[in-house]
Design a protein around this motif. Structure first.
Motif, mmCIF file in Angstrom:
data_model
loop_
_atom_site.group_PDB
_atom_site.id
_atom_site.type_symbol
_atom_site.label_atom_id
_atom_site.label_comp_id
_atom_site.label_asym_id
_atom_site.label_seq_id
_atom_site.Cartn_x
_atom_site.Cartn_y
_atom_site.Cartn_z
ATOM 1 N N UNK A 1 0.831 -1.206 0.000
ATOM 2 C CA UNK A 1 0.000 0.000 0.000
ATOM 3 C C UNK A 1 0.867 1.257 0.000
ATOM 4 N N UNK A 2 1.869 1.281 0.857
ATOM 5 C CA UNK A 2 2.757 2.450 0.935
ATOM 6 C C UNK A 2 3.455 2.698 -0.402
ATOM 7 N N UNK A 3 3.888 1.640 -1.042
ATOM 8 C CA UNK A 3 4.625 1.748 -2.294
ATOM 9 C C UNK A 3 3.732 2.173 -3.464
ATOM 10 N N UNK A 4 2.465 1.751 -3.455
ATOM 11 C CA UNK A 4 1.605 1.952 -4.625
ATOM 12 C C UNK A 4 0.482 2.956 -4.430
ATOM 13 N N UNK A 5 0.382 3.548 -3.264
ATOM 14 C CA UNK A 5 -0.728 4.458 -2.995
ATOM 15 C C UNK A 5 -0.774 5.629 -3.974
ATOM 16 N N UNK A 6 0.378 6.214 -4.277
ATOM 17 C CA UNK A 6 0.407 7.358 -5.189
ATOM 18 C C UNK A 6 0.070 6.963 -6.623
ATOM 19 N N UNK A 7 0.265 5.698 -6.960
ATOM 20 C CA UNK A 7 -0.024 5.232 -8.317
ATOM 21 C C UNK A 7 -1.518 5.029 -8.555
ATOM 22 N N UNK A 8 -2.312 5.014 -7.492
ATOM 23 C CA UNK A 8 -3.744 4.745 -7.613
ATOM 24 C C UNK A 8 -4.427 5.740 -8.553
ATOM 25 N N UNK A 9 -4.202 7.012 -8.360
ATOM 26 C CA UNK A 9 -4.839 8.029 -9.212
ATOM 27 C C UNK A 9 -4.370 7.908 -10.654
ATOM 28 N N UNK A 10 -3.094 7.672 -10.852
ATOM 29 C CA UNK A 10 -2.563 7.520 -12.212
ATOM 30 C C UNK A 10 -3.151 6.280 -12.881
ATOM 31 N N UNK A 11 -3.244 5.210 -12.150
ATOM 32 C CA UNK A 11 -3.779 3.965 -12.706
ATOM 33 C C UNK A 11 -5.231 4.146 -13.123
ATOM 34 N N UNK A 12 -5.982 4.898 -12.346
ATOM 35 C CA UNK A 12 -7.384 5.155 -12.692
ATOM 36 C C UNK A 12 -7.478 5.807 -14.064
ATOM 37 N N UNK A 13 -6.622 6.758 -14.332
ATOM 38 C CA UNK A 13 -6.630 7.449 -15.624
ATOM 39 C C UNK A 13 -6.260 6.503 -16.764
#
Length: 143
Positions: free
Chosen positions: A124-136
């Motif tokens: 979660x810590x490693x990928x949390x910031x990628x969540x918004x980008x992945x949504x796009x």
């Protein structure tokens, strides 16, 4: 459908109590296998069978397909939850996922995933910031 996050504990016999919300769907048995990112996937028998047929249809001449098939099928265990909703996780699957006493079970819509609690937090810590980008990328224009 599997949704939510739960924090059961692995007992001394390697058993894990499934979340109550998942038990009806898994009542007929479940298939536990190695997942990506060193977690375990838990599928209904029907979902696993459907997926397995597609995987088994890959040509034997494809080395990547053979590697994937061997690892997936040799690492799969069939379980029937007991009356308390517990499943026994084999020592090999516990080793693969690095499971200790504290676990996290997440719903991933078509499957449940079992993680070691510390490994899940690190993921979660490693990928949390990628969540918004992945949504796009995954769902462009949806939101």
């Amino acid at each position: 459908m599997f949704l939510g996050t739960y924090t059961p504990k692995l007992d001394d016999k390697g058993r894990l109590t499934l979340p109550a919300k998942f038990r009806d769907e898994l009542r007929g048995g479940c298939m536990i296998t190695k997942g990506q990112d060193h977690c375990l996937y838990v599928f209904t028998r029907d979902a696993f069978t459907e997926m397995a047929r597609k995987i088994a249809a890959a040509p034997l001449t494809n080395e990547s397909a053979r590697v994937f098939q061997r690892n997936l099928f040799s690492g799969t265990d069939e379980q029937n939850p007991d009356g308390q909703g517990r499943i026994a996780i084999t020592s090999e699957l516990r080793r693969y996922a690095g499971l200790t006493k504290d676990c996290v079970v997440i719903g991933a819509f078509t499957r449940a995933e079992i993680w070691d609690a510390q490994a899940w937090q690190e993921y979660q810590d490693q990928h949390e910031d990628e969540f918004a980008k992945a949504q796009e990328e995954v769902l462009p224009g949806l939101f």
